[in-house]
Design a protein around this motif. Structure first.
Motif, PDB file in Angstrom:
ATOM      1  N   GLN A   1       0.852  -1.190   0.000  1.00  0.00           N
ATOM      2  CA  GLN A   1       0.000   0.000   0.000  1.00  0.00           C
ATOM      3  C   GLN A   1       0.889   1.242   0.000  1.00  0.00           C
ATOM      4  O   GLN A   1       1.350   1.687   1.058  1.00  0.00           O
ATOM      5  CB  GLN A   1      -0.909   0.010   1.226  1.00  0.00           C
ATOM      6  N   PRO A   2       1.168   1.820  -1.176  1.00  0.00           N
ATOM      7  CA  PRO A   2       2.018   3.034  -1.218  1.00  0.00           C
ATOM      8  C   PRO A   2       1.321   4.217  -0.553  1.00  0.00           C
ATOM      9  O   PRO A   2       0.096   4.307  -0.538  1.00  0.00           O
ATOM     10  CB  PRO A   2       2.195   3.279  -2.718  1.00  0.00           C
ATOM     11  N   TYR A   3       2.139   5.143  -0.067  1.00  0.00           N
ATOM     12  CA  TYR A   3       1.581   6.391   0.468  1.00  0.00           C
ATOM     13  C   TYR A   3       1.079   7.268  -0.684  1.00  0.00           C
ATOM     14  O   TYR A   3       0.027   7.896  -0.586  1.00  0.00           O
ATOM     15  CB  TYR A   3       2.651   7.152   1.250  1.00  0.00           C
ATOM     16  N   PHE A   4       1.862   7.329  -1.753  1.00  0.00           N
ATOM     17  CA  PHE A   4       1.531   8.150  -2.921  1.00  0.00           C
ATOM     18  C   PHE A   4       1.843   7.346  -4.184  1.00  0.00           C
ATOM     19  O   PHE A   4       2.723   6.486  -4.184  1.00  0.00           O
ATOM     20  CB  PHE A   4       2.357   9.446  -2.945  1.00  0.00           C
ATOM     21  N   THR A   5       1.121   7.645  -5.259  1.00  0.00           N
ATOM     22  CA  THR A   5       1.434   7.074  -6.566  1.00  0.00           C
ATOM     23  C   THR A   5       1.551   8.202  -7.588  1.00  0.00           C
ATOM     24  O   THR A   5       0.999   9.295  -7.407  1.00  0.00           O
ATOM     25  CB  THR A   5       0.347   6.090  -7.029  1.00  0.00           C
ATOM     26  N   ILE A   6       2.279   7.925  -8.674  1.00  0.00           N
ATOM     27  CA  ILE A   6       2.442   8.883  -9.777  1.00  0.00           C
ATOM     28  C   ILE A   6       1.567   8.420 -10.930  1.00  0.00           C
ATOM     29  O   ILE A   6       1.644   7.253 -11.353  1.00  0.00           O
ATOM     30  CB  ILE A   6       3.914   8.963 -10.207  1.00  0.00           C
ATOM     31  N   GLN A   7       0.758   9.331 -11.437  1.00  0.00           N
ATOM     32  CA  GLN A   7      -0.169   8.981 -12.504  1.00  0.00           C
ATOM     33  C   GLN A   7       0.069   9.867 -13.721  1.00  0.00           C
ATOM     34  O   GLN A   7       0.542  10.997 -13.614  1.00  0.00           O
ATOM     35  CB  GLN A   7      -1.609   9.125 -12.001  1.00  0.00           C
ATOM     36  N   ASN A   8      -0.298   9.330 -14.892  1.00  0.00           N
ATOM     37  CA  ASN A   8      -0.190  10.068 -16.158  1.00  0.00           C
ATOM     38  C   ASN A   8       1.219  10.635 -16.370  1.00  0.00           C
ATOM     39  O   ASN A   8       1.381  11.772 -16.833  1.00  0.00           O
ATOM     40  CB  ASN A   8      -1.211  11.208 -16.201  1.00  0.00           C
ATOM     41  N   ALA A   9       2.212   9.839 -16.033  1.00  0.00           N
ATOM     42  CA  ALA A   9       3.597  10.301 -16.206  1.00  0.00           C
ATOM     43  C   ALA A   9       3.960  10.370 -17.688  1.00  0.00           C
ATOM     44  O   ALA A   9       3.665   9.459 -18.461  1.00  0.00           O
ATOM     45  CB  ALA A   9       4.547   9.368 -15.480  1.00  0.00           C
ATOM     46  N   SER A  10       4.613  11.452 -18.061  1.00  0.00           N
ATOM     47  CA  SER A  10       5.048  11.640 -19.445  1.00  0.00           C
ATOM     48  C   SER A  10       6.424  12.294 -19.416  1.00  0.00           C
ATOM     49  O   SER A  10       6.613  13.341 -18.781  1.00  0.00           O
ATOM     50  CB  SER A  10       4.056  12.527 -20.199  1.00  0.00           C
ATOM     51  N   ILE A  11       7.392  11.668 -20.079  1.00  0.00           N
ATOM     52  CA  ILE A  11       8.767  12.174 -20.088  1.00  0.00           C
ATOM     53  C   ILE A  11       9.237  12.275 -21.531  1.00  0.00           C
ATOM     54  O   ILE A  11       9.096  11.311 -22.302  1.00  0.00           O
ATOM     55  CB  ILE A  11       9.716  11.252 -19.294  1.00  0.00           C
ATOM     56  N   GLN A  12       9.781  13.424 -21.897  1.00  0.00           N
ATOM     57  CA  GLN A  12      10.270  13.635 -23.265  1.00  0.00           C
ATOM     58  C   GLN A  12      11.667  14.248 -23.223  1.00  0.00           C
ATOM     59  O   GLN A  12      12.075  14.839 -22.227  1.00  0.00           O
ATOM     60  CB  GLN A  12       9.349  14.586 -24.043  1.00  0.00           C
ATOM     61  N   ARG A  13      12.340  14.130 -24.363  1.00  0.00           N
ATOM     62  CA  ARG A  13      13.640  14.785 -24.533  1.00  0.00           C
ATOM     63  C   ARG A  13      13.617  15.610 -25.802  1.00  0.00           C
ATOM     64  O   ARG A  13      13.154  15.138 -26.864  1.00  0.00           O
ATOM     65  CB  ARG A  13      14.762  13.750 -24.616  1.00  0.00           C
ATOM     66  N   SER A  14      14.121  16.843 -25.693  1.00  0.00           N
ATOM     67  CA  SER A  14      14.286  17.711 -26.853  1.00  0.00           C
ATOM     68  C   SER A  14      15.688  18.302 -26.784  1.00  0.00           C
ATOM     69  O   SER A  14      15.964  19.172 -25.942  1.00  0.00           O
ATOM     70  CB  SER A  14      13.227  18.822 -26.866  1.00  0.00           C
ATOM     71  N   GLY A  15      16.575  17.790 -27.620  1.00  0.00           N
ATOM     72  CA  GLY A  15      17.956  18.247 -27.563  1.00  0.00           C
ATOM     73  C   GLY A  15      18.600  17.879 -26.239  1.00  0.00           C
ATOM     74  O   GLY A  15      18.639  16.718 -25.845  1.00  0.00           O
ATOM     75  N   ASN A  16      19.072  18.882 -25.534  1.00  0.00           N
ATOM     76  CA  ASN A  16      19.742  18.643 -24.258  1.00  0.00           C
ATOM     77  C   ASN A  16      18.843  18.938 -23.057  1.00  0.00           C
ATOM     78  O   ASN A  16      19.339  19.192 -21.952  1.00  0.00           O
ATOM     79  CB  ASN A  16      21.007  19.499 -24.174  1.00  0.00           C
ATOM     80  N   THR A  17      17.537  18.914 -23.294  1.00  0.00           N
ATOM     81  CA  THR A  17      16.600  19.172 -22.210  1.00  0.00           C
ATOM     82  C   THR A  17      15.607  18.007 -22.082  1.00  0.00           C
ATOM     83  O   THR A  17      15.060  17.542 -23.089  1.00  0.00           O
ATOM     84  CB  THR A  17      15.820  20.476 -22.450  1.00  0.00           C
ATOM     85  N   VAL A  18      15.406  17.552 -20.871  1.00  0.00           N
ATOM     86  CA  VAL A  18      14.407  16.518 -20.583  1.00  0.00           C
ATOM     87  C   VAL A  18      13.302  17.170 -19.767  1.00  0.00           C
ATOM     88  O   VAL A  18      13.569  17.832 -18.752  1.00  0.00           O
ATOM     89  CB  VAL A  18      15.015  15.341 -19.805  1.00  0.00           C
ATOM     90  N   THR A  19      12.071  16.995 -20.222  1.00  0.00           N
ATOM     91  CA  THR A  19      10.922  17.536 -19.495  1.00  0.00           C
ATOM     92  C   THR A  19       9.973  16.407 -19.120  1.00  0.00           C
ATOM     93  O   THR A  19       9.972  15.338 -19.753  1.00  0.00           O
ATOM     94  CB  THR A  19      10.174  18.574 -20.348  1.00  0.00           C
ATOM     95  N   ALA A  20       9.166  16.659 -18.115  1.00  0.00           N
ATOM     96  CA  ALA A  20       8.220  15.640 -17.661  1.00  0.00           C
ATOM     97  C   ALA A  20       7.012  16.301 -17.028  1.00  0.00           C
ATOM     98  O   ALA A  20       7.107  17.421 -16.491  1.00  0.00           O
ATOM     99  CB  ALA A  20       8.886  14.703 -16.652  1.00  0.00           C
ATOM    100  N   THR A  21       5.889  15.623 -17.111  1.00  0.00           N
ATOM    101  CA  THR A  21       4.674  16.038 -16.410  1.00  0.00           C
ATOM    102  C   THR A  21       4.074  14.817 -15.737  1.00  0.00           C
ATOM    103  O   THR A  21       4.260  13.673 -16.194  1.00  0.00           O
ATOM    104  CB  THR A  21       3.639  16.658 -17.358  1.00  0.00           C
TER     105      THR A  21
END
Length: 228
Positions: free
Chosen positions: A123-143
């Motif tokens: 039973q986790p305390y928190f979960t991560i949902q709808n994770a999205s990770i992208q890379r553009s050049g030398n930058t990695v972004t996530a939501t």
């Protein structure tokens, strides 16, 4: 307890003991996943082996032997585990205080007969949902969005980690971007992260998001993502 001793070591000691006692080595397998709502729970790489005196996330015991000692089960970063054992009846315990989940020391009875598969619920305390990770050049972004699963603890931190290898977590990373405090006051909104890839991190980048509850030693992670 002889069964556990043989199971602990896959190397020389095992072979020598087997030869001396004329007993075949263990050939059965116990494998499985740590799961929440039928989804695998990601953990820190080598977390099971690196908890020091706090031992491992899972422990296996075999009652009925003179030397009643635990057998550590090492969990991979993708939440899976495998152990080679003798056939027998075992008791599996989720070690208290050793994961990003609520303590549950209830014993799980396990009958190992050949290749046995077992899911271990947590039973986790928190979960991560709808994770999205992208890379553009030398930058990695996530939501992502974080969901509080139980009210036992407050949230401490949500972090985007990147690494040059497939082992990505709060210990193994080349860069990270975290949110904590007021930035996590409203969990009903998406969270955004951005991190620059270090110049030394050439080629492929691996990334994943992690969330940690206040007072918990370990993050719960999303699956590792490879970014070209």
């Amino acid at each position: 307890m002889k069964a556990l001793l043989y199971s602990l070591v896959a190397g020389t000691v095992l072979l020598v003991s087997c030869a001396k006692d004329n007993v075949d080595p263990p050939s059965s397998t116990l494998s499985g996943r740590i799961v929440y709502q039928d989804q695998v729970v990601g953990v820190r790489s080598n977390a099971s082996q690196d908890l020091g005196n706090r031992s491992t996330m899972l422990e296996l015991w075999q009652p009925g032997y003179q030397f009643f000692e635990k057998f550590p089960i090492f969990v991979n970063q993708d939440g899976t585990f495998t152990a080679t054992l003798f056939d027998g009846d075992y008791q599996l315990v989720r070690t208290r205080g050793n994961g990003p989940w609520v303590d549950n020391t209830d014993t799980i009875e396990v009958q190992v007969r050949g290749n046995t598969v077992l899911d271990v619920p947590v039973q986790p305390y928190f979960t991560i949902q709808n994770a999205s990770i992208q890379r553009s050049g030398n930058t990695v972004t996530a939501t992502c969005r974080v969901k509080q699963e139980v009210s036992a603890r407050n949230i401490d931190q949500v972090t985007l980690f990147i690494s040059r290898t497939q082992f990505v977590d709060n210990v193994n990373n080349t860069a990270q971007n975290s949110k904590s405090g007021a930035a996590l006051a409203n969990l009903n909104q998406d969270l955004s992260f951005s991190v620059s890839v270090p110049a030394s991190n050439k080629g492929v980048v691996y990334a994943r998001l992690g969330v940690r509850a206040a007072g918990a030693g370990e993050f719960m992670f999303t699956p590792v993502q490879k970014l070209e």
